[in-house]
Write a protein that holds these residues in place. Structure first.
Motif, PDB file in Angstrom:
ATOM      1  N   CYS A 143      40.547   5.268 -33.851  1.00 59.99           N
ATOM      2  CA  CYS A 143      40.663   6.596 -34.458  1.00 59.99           C
ATOM      3  C   CYS A 143      40.403   7.702 -33.436  1.00 59.99           C
ATOM      4  CB  CYS A 143      39.710   6.718 -35.641  1.00 59.99           C
ATOM      5  SG  CYS A 143      40.069   5.534 -36.945  1.00 59.99           S
ATOM      6  N   ASP A 144      40.210   7.266 -32.190  1.00 66.08           N
ATOM      7  CA  ASP A 144      40.062   8.219 -31.093  1.00 66.08           C
ATOM      8  C   ASP A 144      38.884   9.186 -31.319  1.00 66.08           C
ATOM      9  OD1 ASP A 144      40.769   9.075 -28.612  1.00 66.08           O
ATOM     10  OD2 ASP A 144      42.179  10.594 -29.347  1.00 66.08           O
ATOM     11  N   VAL A 145      37.782   8.633 -31.813  1.00 67.74           N
ATOM     12  CA  VAL A 145      36.598   9.455 -32.050  1.00 67.74           C
ATOM     13  C   VAL A 145      35.915   9.730 -30.710  1.00 67.74           C
ATOM     14  CG1 VAL A 145      34.353   9.569 -33.187  1.00 67.74           C
ATOM     15  CG2 VAL A 145      36.307   8.488 -34.349  1.00 67.74           C
ATOM     16  N   LYS A 146      35.664  11.003 -30.448  1.00 64.19           N
ATOM     17  CA  LYS A 146      35.012  11.348 -29.174  1.00 64.19           C
ATOM     18  C   LYS A 146      33.520  11.551 -29.427  1.00 64.19           C
ATOM     19  CE  LYS A 146      39.055  13.491 -27.083  1.00 64.19           C
ATOM     20  NZ  LYS A 146      39.950  13.260 -28.270  1.00 64.19           N
ATOM     21  N   LEU A 147      32.721  10.562 -29.030  1.00 63.94           N
ATOM     22  CA  LEU A 147      31.270  10.662 -29.246  1.00 63.94           C
ATOM     23  C   LEU A 147      30.644  11.532 -28.174  1.00 63.94           C
ATOM     24  CD1 LEU A 147      30.584   6.905 -30.068  1.00 63.94           C
ATOM     25  CD2 LEU A 147      30.674   8.817 -31.697  1.00 63.94           C
ATOM     26  N   LYS A 148      29.574  12.209 -28.533  1.00 61.33           N
ATOM     27  CA  LYS A 148      28.866  13.039 -27.556  1.00 61.33           C
ATOM     28  C   LYS A 148      27.859  12.200 -26.746  1.00 61.33           C
ATOM     29  CE  LYS A 148      29.120  17.387 -30.123  1.00 61.33           C
ATOM     30  NZ  LYS A 148      28.358  18.321 -30.987  1.00 61.33           N
ATOM     31  N   GLY A 149      27.100  11.385 -27.460  1.00 61.68           N
ATOM     32  CA  GLY A 149      26.117  10.559 -26.761  1.00 61.68           C
ATOM     33  C   GLY A 149      26.757   9.249 -26.282  1.00 61.68           C
ATOM     34  N   ASP A 150      26.085   8.603 -25.335  1.00 58.50           N
ATOM     35  CA  ASP A 150      26.583   7.312 -24.834  1.00 58.50           C
ATOM     36  C   ASP A 150      26.317   6.211 -25.862  1.00 58.50           C
ATOM     37  OD1 ASP A 150      26.979   8.755 -22.531  1.00 58.50           O
ATOM     38  OD2 ASP A 150      25.243   7.891 -21.464  1.00 58.50           O
ATOM     39  N   VAL A 151      27.252   5.281 -25.942  1.00 56.69           N
ATOM     40  CA  VAL A 151      27.020   4.079 -26.747  1.00 56.69           C
ATOM     41  C   VAL A 151      27.001   2.876 -25.821  1.00 56.69           C
ATOM     42  CG1 VAL A 151      27.949   2.541 -28.495  1.00 56.69           C
ATOM     43  CG2 VAL A 151      28.037   5.004 -28.844  1.00 56.69           C
ATOM     44  N   LEU A 152      25.953   2.072 -25.939  1.00 57.55           N
ATOM     45  CA  LEU A 152      25.872   0.851 -25.130  1.00 57.55           C
ATOM     46  C   LEU A 152      25.872  -0.344 -26.066  1.00 57.55           C
ATOM     47  CD1 LEU A 152      23.511   3.033 -23.699  1.00 57.55           C
ATOM     48  CD2 LEU A 152      24.136   1.390 -21.908  1.00 57.55           C
ATOM     49  N   PHE A 153      26.950  -1.098 -25.976  1.00 55.33           N
ATOM     50  CA  PHE A 153      27.004  -2.332 -26.769  1.00 55.33           C
ATOM     51  C   PHE A 153      26.456  -3.462 -25.905  1.00 55.33           C
ATOM     52  CE2 PHE A 153      29.046  -6.330 -27.688  1.00 55.33           C
ATOM     53  CZ  PHE A 153      28.790  -6.478 -29.041  1.00 55.33           C
ATOM     54  N   GLN A 154      25.477  -4.199 -26.467  1.00 58.38           N
ATOM     55  CA  GLN A 154      24.862  -5.301 -25.705  1.00 58.38           C
ATOM     56  C   GLN A 154      25.061  -6.623 -26.434  1.00 58.38           C
ATOM     57  OE1 GLN A 154      20.719  -4.059 -25.319  1.00 58.38           O
ATOM     58  NE2 GLN A 154      21.253  -2.754 -23.566  1.00 58.38           N
ATOM     59  N   SER A 155      25.704  -7.549 -25.756  1.00 61.97           N
ATOM     60  CA  SER A 155      25.805  -8.911 -26.297  1.00 61.97           C
ATOM     61  C   SER A 155      24.903  -9.778 -25.429  1.00 61.97           C
ATOM     62  CB  SER A 155      27.250  -9.400 -26.261  1.00 61.97           C
ATOM     63  OG  SER A 155      27.339 -10.692 -26.827  1.00 61.97           O
ATOM     64  N   VAL A 156      23.740 -10.106 -25.974  1.00 61.38           N
ATOM     65  CA  VAL A 156      22.717 -10.750 -25.143  1.00 61.38           C
ATOM     66  C   VAL A 156      22.513 -12.225 -25.504  1.00 61.38           C
ATOM     67  CG1 VAL A 156      21.470  -8.583 -24.741  1.00 61.38           C
ATOM     68  CG2 VAL A 156      20.869 -10.030 -26.699  1.00 61.38           C
ATOM     69  N   ILE A 157      22.040 -12.940 -24.528  1.00 58.63           N
ATOM     70  CA  ILE A 157      21.719 -14.358 -24.715  1.00 58.63           C
ATOM     71  C   ILE A 157      20.240 -14.480 -25.070  1.00 58.63           C
ATOM     72  CG2 ILE A 157      23.478 -15.039 -23.058  1.00 58.63           C
ATOM     73  CD1 ILE A 157      21.034 -15.585 -21.114  1.00 58.63           C
ATOM     74  N   ASP A 158      19.854 -15.653 -25.501  1.00 55.83           N
ATOM     75  CA  ASP A 158      18.456 -16.088 -25.442  1.00 55.83           C
ATOM     76  C   ASP A 158      17.497 -15.437 -26.434  1.00 55.83           C
ATOM     77  OD1 ASP A 158      17.153 -18.032 -23.873  1.00 55.83           O
ATOM     78  OD2 ASP A 158      15.903 -16.494 -23.004  1.00 55.83           O
ATOM     79  N   GLU A 159      18.017 -14.768 -27.480  1.00 59.49           N
ATOM     80  CA  GLU A 159      17.068 -14.171 -28.426  1.00 59.49           C
ATOM     81  C   GLU A 159      16.272 -15.241 -29.130  1.00 59.49           C
ATOM     82  OE1 GLU A 159      15.372 -12.679 -32.156  1.00 59.49           O
ATOM     83  OE2 GLU A 159      16.926 -14.212 -31.979  1.00 59.49           O
ATOM     84  N   GLU A 160      16.938 -16.340 -29.438  1.00 60.68           N
ATOM     85  CA  GLU A 160      16.288 -17.382 -30.237  1.00 60.68           C
ATOM     86  C   GLU A 160      15.160 -18.077 -29.495  1.00 60.68           C
ATOM     87  OE1 GLU A 160      16.619 -17.652 -33.297  1.00 60.68           O
ATOM     88  OE2 GLU A 160      18.612 -16.957 -33.885  1.00 60.68           O
ATOM     89  N   CYS A 161      15.101 -17.892 -28.203  1.00 61.75           N
ATOM     90  CA  CYS A 161      13.984 -18.533 -27.500  1.00 61.75           C
ATOM     91  C   CYS A 161      13.239 -17.554 -26.623  1.00 61.75           C
ATOM     92  CB  CYS A 161      14.426 -19.776 -26.758  1.00 61.75           C
ATOM     93  SG  CYS A 161      15.712 -19.496 -25.604  1.00 61.75           S
ATOM     94  N   GLY A 162      13.129 -16.334 -27.072  1.00 63.01           N
ATOM     95  CA  GLY A 162      12.175 -15.444 -26.418  1.00 63.01           C
ATOM     96  C   GLY A 162      12.701 -14.127 -25.905  1.00 63.01           C
ATOM     97  N   GLY A 163      14.038 -13.926 -25.886  1.00 61.93           N
ATOM     98  CA  GLY A 163      14.545 -12.591 -25.569  1.00 61.93           C
ATOM     99  C   GLY A 163      14.816 -12.309 -24.106  1.00 61.93           C
ATOM    100  N   ALA A 164      15.059 -13.352 -23.310  1.00 65.67           N
ATOM    101  CA  ALA A 164      15.305 -13.115 -21.881  1.00 65.67           C
ATOM    102  C   ALA A 164      16.553 -12.272 -21.651  1.00 65.67           C
ATOM    103  CB  ALA A 164      15.434 -14.443 -21.139  1.00 65.67           C
ATOM    104  N   GLY A 165      17.536 -12.370 -22.538  1.00 65.50           N
ATOM    105  CA  GLY A 165      18.772 -11.601 -22.379  1.00 65.50           C
ATOM    106  C   GLY A 165      18.503 -10.111 -22.511  1.00 65.50           C
TER     107      GLY A 165
END
Lengths: 436, 436
Positions: B154-176
């Motif tokens: 929809c070509d939405v122009k956001l003002k603030g930054d968006v950081l999408f994080q796909s992280v590993i290891d949450e299930e065993c302590g959050g190292a990602g």
């Protein structure tokens, strides 16, 4: 020869030949005879027995046959190369028969790092011989064989039959002795030289193993209130067992137990349950050993414990819908109960007194022996008396004191002669007169 | 376009393209991303992100670096082929920045016989998609990506930054997530779509694992009075922990916990001790999970438990000479505590209200998320809100409701626009005017 002369001769022979006993014990220790590996140690026994002109019976117990006996409780499934030995010296007649029973199996040596000595090299040091099985009970077996050797060497003519039994499998339930009983071996009395530290154990506590499974309901630890902790519920079970132990022991009035804090313990030996630190445990398994008092029937004791745990529902409603499961597993050691006035006691006391110039201590043992089977399944009254010390049995650096072993051989030799009776020269003379 | 038109356009796009979200979730479930096997699932994420014109950062976390961080608690020793992904959409300026964080790792499927569906085949049935990770949390991740896709389409122009994080290891302590923080990624706020069943979790309970070793003294069960049962002593330890839990929870007055029976449980998860039914247990090990209240510091909680157990000696003298050993082991999930008046709450409430025409439920979660790390190690306030249901997480036949997933994507899209701010046509016009 008159009786006293014969006794003096036998004791003298034993005094002069103690090196034989030491050599024999060392050879027996050298043959590691843990469960399933009894063959070579039995071969050493056999070699010795062959010198005594006895009728020797060697056989491998039959699992099929054993399984038909209600007292067979071993988990063992194979007796291949695990022979039993019974050697019989038939008496001249007119005397009481006697079984001398010792088990040839030993418990595993455990961790080698706990041992100062090699467990199967029979090191002799400061009057002690160290090694697995030295006290439990190859030292006792050696005393038996040494006594028999003396009687043979001194040409003692016993009236009653003597049956020497070298059995397997005592440490895991007594299949060896049970097999001998099923083969028909019985006697007017039996002596088992288990390690009593030279005391007379006239009663033995039996025991059997229970496994109690306690149910819970799993849940995530963060919402543990949604589950039911089998670990928390186990605390009720443990408390109940502690109270059952109190009730059972309060009943025991035998003065033999006057100085024993808990005559017949119910021991909770292991506990394990739960699968994950963050989960509510849905299952706990408790294993333990329930002592059986000398006068008790195992089946009645089982029933008492099972019924006691049925009452858990009055401690906690959870148990109403989730009763604990009770199983009886593994081996079982039957108790043994010799009447106070049984001649086995007085005859052994007298032999002891002759050698030690003091009366022996009489006690009840906190553990069972194959004597329970001999008595309950074989109708043979049993007394337990031997040179080893209980405290070193099953431990690292197990040892036996050589002097105690030799001394017990002397007492046993005197005991055998008194129990079975001896055909003395005087009687021979009379007999000859009669025959002529 | 005015803001309301933009919002309507985005929601309309999401309504029309739900098939895209379903397809993406199925592909993500199809890539089994248990510990150490996250590569292929991350490749699917990457393929999607590449369509959105974001700056993409892909890296394998460095164990060496992670080990320098006090919050690194994972037992993991290798991150080879376990990449983290952060994709950044730089805003036009003047808005709040936002991290959208979701973990790609899933817990193992457990026993297949408990599953009606193949755990990694993403079966769709009656409005639900079944499979390991559907609810925890590939459904939530899909909602994030679907929202981002709508904003892009929809070509939405956001003002603030968006950081999408796909992280590993949450299930065993959050190292990602920790590795992303150490790489410098921070924002004014973060949203994690863990399975909250569309509730707003503004606080999270943290947790950590303890291991308590209780000593006893071995003895034979038949003379158990000569030993000291570590199993019996463990009962004191369990009672002490139960009381500590009461004391800790009595302190919690936050109305968010009014309906929670035990806001911050201390769960005893496993117990094991003793080696033999006929022996007195000389050692018991208890493992459990200690909850950390949202406002608490883990180190202070550790100290409280350790000191509490030091007082065991007042319950039983045995502990004076044989204090229990306390270890903290395995992973740790930090708590999270968002102030009641934090704008993350009001902005998300408003987005929710727009879509659902009712106010969302606000709760504290009984489990931790990577939000604890984002907040404590990354100074980023966190709100947790997602479409899955906690109760199906980590279970067989885990599922997510498709409708909830789509709806959460809509709420998240509205939330992102409101949080980061949107450059509207009006502003463009103004800007142009300024420039001209």
């Amino acid at each position: 020869m008159r009786m006293e002369e014969i006794e003096r001769k036998v004791i003298g022979w034993l005094d002069q030949h103690s090196a034989k006993a030491i050599r024999l014990l060392k050879r027996l220790i050298g043959e590691k005879s843990t469960l399933g590996s009894e063959f070579n140690a039995q071969a050493v026994v056999l070699e010795k027995l062959r010198q005594f002109q006895m009728d020797i019976d060697v056989w491998e117990p039959s699992l099929k046959q054993l399984k038909q006996h209600p007292y067979f409780k071993s988990d063992r499934s194979d007796f291949h190369e695990s022979p039993n030995i019974v050697a019989k010296k038939t008496g001249a007649g007119g005397g009481r028969s006697l079984i001398l029973n010792g088990h040839i199996d030993v418990v595993p040596e455990g961790s080698l790092k706990d041992w100062t000595y090699e467990p199967f090299q029979a090191v002799e040091e400061n009057g002690k011989i160290y090694g697995r099985g030295s006290t439990d009970m190859k030292g006792g077996n050696t005393a038996l064989l040494f006594a028999l050797e003396a009687l043979h060497a001194c040409d003692v003519k016993l009236k009653g039959d003597v049956l020497f039994q070298s059995v397997i499998d005592e440490e895991c339930g007594g299949a060896g002795t049970l097999s001998a009983i099923m083969r028909g071996y019985r006697a007017d009395g039996a002596l088992i030289p288990e390690p009593t530290n030279m005391k007379l154990f006239i009663k033995q506590q039996g025991s059997m193993w229970f496994r109690i499974t306690v149910k819970g309901l799993a849940a995530h630890g963060g919402t543990r209130y949604e589950g039911v902790s089998a670990i928390e519920k186990s605390m009720h079970v443990i408390t109940a067992i502690q109270e059952l132990e109190k009730v059972r022991n309060a009943r025991i009035s035998d003065p033999l137990y006057d100085n024993v804090p808990i005559p017949v313990p119910v021991n909770i030996g292991t506990i394990s349950g739960g699968a994950w630190p963050s989960s509510v445990a849905d299952r706990v398994v408790i294993e333990g050993r329930c002592g059986i008092a000398p006068h008790e029937q195992p089946e009645a004791v089982k029933l008492e414990l099972e019924n006691w745990l049925k009452d858990l529902e009055y401690r906690d409603e959870w148990f109403k819908r989730h009763p604990v499961k009770v199983e009886w597993f593994g081996a079982q050691w039957l108790p043994n109960d010799l009447p106070d006035d049984h001649p086995l006691i007085s005859v052994l006391q007298s032999a002891y007194q002759k050698m030690k110039r003091t009366a022996p201590i009489t006690e009840a043992s906190p553990w069972g022996t194959d004597g329970g089977l001999l008595y309950h399944a074989g109708d043979t009254p049993v007394i337990v008396f031997g040179p080893g010390e209980t405290k070193t049995a099953h431990q690292a650096n197990e040892y036996i004191e050589v002097e105690a072993m030799i001394e017990s051989a002397k007492i046993i030799a005197l005991f055998v002669m008194d129990w079975c009776g001896v055909h003395t020269d005087g009687e021979d003379a009379d007999a000859k007169v009669d025959k002529e």
